[in-house]
Design a protein around this motif. Structure first.
Motif, PDB file in Angstrom:
ATOM      1  N   THR A   1       2.033   4.779  -0.907  1.00 50.09           N
ATOM      2  CA  THR A   1       1.484   6.043  -1.407  1.00 50.09           C
ATOM      3  C   THR A   1       2.570   7.103  -1.335  1.00 50.09           C
TER       4      THR A   1
ATOM      5  N   ASP B   1       0.810  -1.213   0.000  1.00 47.34           N
ATOM      6  CA  ASP B   1       0.000   0.000   0.000  1.00 47.34           C
ATOM      7  C   ASP B   1       0.853   1.277   0.000  1.00 47.34           C
TER       8      ASP B   1
ATOM      9  N   ARG C   1       2.993  11.403  -2.130  1.00 50.03           N
ATOM     10  CA  ARG C   1       2.484  12.700  -2.566  1.00 50.03           C
ATOM     11  C   ARG C   1       3.624  13.699  -2.626  1.00 50.03           C
TER      12      ARG C   1
ATOM     13  N   ARG D   1      -0.610   5.628  -5.539  1.00 48.53           N
ATOM     14  CA  ARG D   1      -1.896   5.564  -4.852  1.00 48.53           C
ATOM     15  C   ARG D   1      -2.159   4.162  -4.280  1.00 48.53           C
ATOM     16  N   GLY D   2      -1.330   3.730  -3.355  1.00 46.38           N
ATOM     17  CA  GLY D   2      -1.579   2.428  -2.728  1.00 46.38           C
ATOM     18  C   GLY D   2      -1.043   1.276  -3.556  1.00 46.38           C
TER      19      GLY D   2
ATOM     20  N   GLU E   1      -0.696  13.429  -5.980  1.00 50.28           N
ATOM     21  CA  GLU E   1      -0.514  12.040  -5.536  1.00 50.28           C
ATOM     22  C   GLU E   1       0.067  11.239  -6.696  1.00 50.28           C
TER      23      GLU E   1
END
Length: 355
Positions: A8, A6, A10, A18-19, A15
């Motif tokens: 992530t 997961d 930014r 995204r996971g 972003e």
């Protein structure tokens, strides 16, 4: 070997990842394919401690290394970038730098460098100035610099993006050799989908900062999960329709008044996308050749575009189809824009997904 959980990332309000989740097995070549800006390079930089994830976990060799960044862990990895870092000194010193940081005795350094340059085809280049080399030679120096440190994991960030076709082939052969002969796990990014197919044991298709699909090259290129993956891997025939009947595993699909046949477990009244590769379509001037296939569609040639030794044909067969045939076949069949044509393809050649 490596597990991503997961992830992530930014940058300000943007972003980029995204996971992202995936498992890379020990000893495999795992290629990440996807368009520019999909997040491929950012993911590799996170694994190599050059970026920190906003959230998520990186597991390496069963150990959480997400925020660790220790020298011991980093020394188990090697990374080669799209444009390799080249120091203004000799090839020998460029390859030696990682060994110097590790305090390896000079006799062992020389032995390792000699062996590595032999592997990458640069024997005798030791005293050449690295900055005078061609792009392909510089990338081979970068691979030698990684090889001498004997990493468990090799990260390659689009290593052939700026090279000529001959250099690309040479680097690809080296990548396969490094994996095969030394058992080094390789995680590689590329925007060249065919390169990913040539090299990989498994492929991850990254779209908009997430893996849209992970699978073997055969799974990715013949059975994409959605229209975005299908389009990226070169499936130009993407047809919308609905299943109107089932006969065992054979589905009848209606698309704009045209009936098509495909093998599918989906049920009647399901709205679907049909994926069909251009090379799976056979062309003739009559339907006589197509007695053993389900899909036989008469139509007209709308457009012909040369593609190297092939021609790309756009056909109007009630639905638009794109097919490819050789120049020779085009001439022998007398195909021109406006020609009547018969397109045929097997039901098993059509991949069906629910939309």
């Amino acid at each position: 070997m490596l597990e991503l959980r997961d992830i992530t990332k930014r940058f300000g309000n943007t972003e980029v990842l995204r996971g992202v989740s995936a498992e890379i097995q020990k000893g495999e070549i795992f290629t990440i394919i996807g368009p520019s800006g999909a997040g491929k390079s950012t993911l590799l930089r996170i694994i190599n401690f050059l970026e920190t994830p906003t959230s998520g976990t990186v597991i390496f060799g069963g150990r959480d290394i997400t925020s660790e960044g220790s020298i011991a862990v980093r020394r188990r990895m090697g990374m080669v970038f799209q444009k390799s870092a080249t120091f203004n000194t000799t090839v020998y010193e460029n390859v030696a730098i990682g060994l110097r940081f590790r305090g390896i005795p000079e006799a062992e350094v020389r032995e390792k460098i000699t062996e590595a340059l032999g592997i990458v085809g640069l024997t005798g280049f030791e005293e050449r100035k690295a900055k005078t080399l061609s792009g392909g030679e510089m990338q081979r120096v970068a691979l030698a610099r990684v090889l001498v440190t004997n990493p468990d994991l090799l990260l390659l960030d689009e290593p052939t993006a700026n090279l000529d076709p001959v250099s690309v082939e040479m680097i690809e052969d080296l990548i396969k050799k490094i994996n095969r002969d030394f058992g080094i796990t390789i995680l590689m990014s590329t925007h060249d989908m065919v390169q990913g197919q040539r090299l990989a044991h498994r492929i991850g298709v990254m779209m908009n900062g997430v893996f849209s699909q992970i699978g073997t090259p055969r799974e990715i290129f013949s059975a994409p999960h959605d229209r975005y993956v299908a389009r990226f891997v070169g499936i130009e025939n993407i047809i919308e329709g609905a299943i109107t009947a089932k006969d065992g595993g054979l589905a009848t699909i209606e698309s704009g008044g045209t009936l098509l046949y495909a093998i599918s477990p989906l049920t009647e009244r399901t709205h679907v996308h049909l994926f069909l590769r251009p090379e799976d379509i056979a062309l003739s001037c009559t339907s006589e050749h197509a007695t053993s296939v389900r899909n036989v569609l008469p139509g007209k040639v709308v457009e012909i575009t040369p593609m190297g030794p092939l021609n790309r044909l756009i056909l109007d067969c009630g639905v638009q189809l794109i097919a490819v045939i050789t120049w020779k076949a085009t001439e022998e069949l007398g195909i021109r824009v406006g020609s009547d044509i018969c397109a045929s393809f097997k039901a098993s050649a059509v991949h069906v997904v629910e939309r």
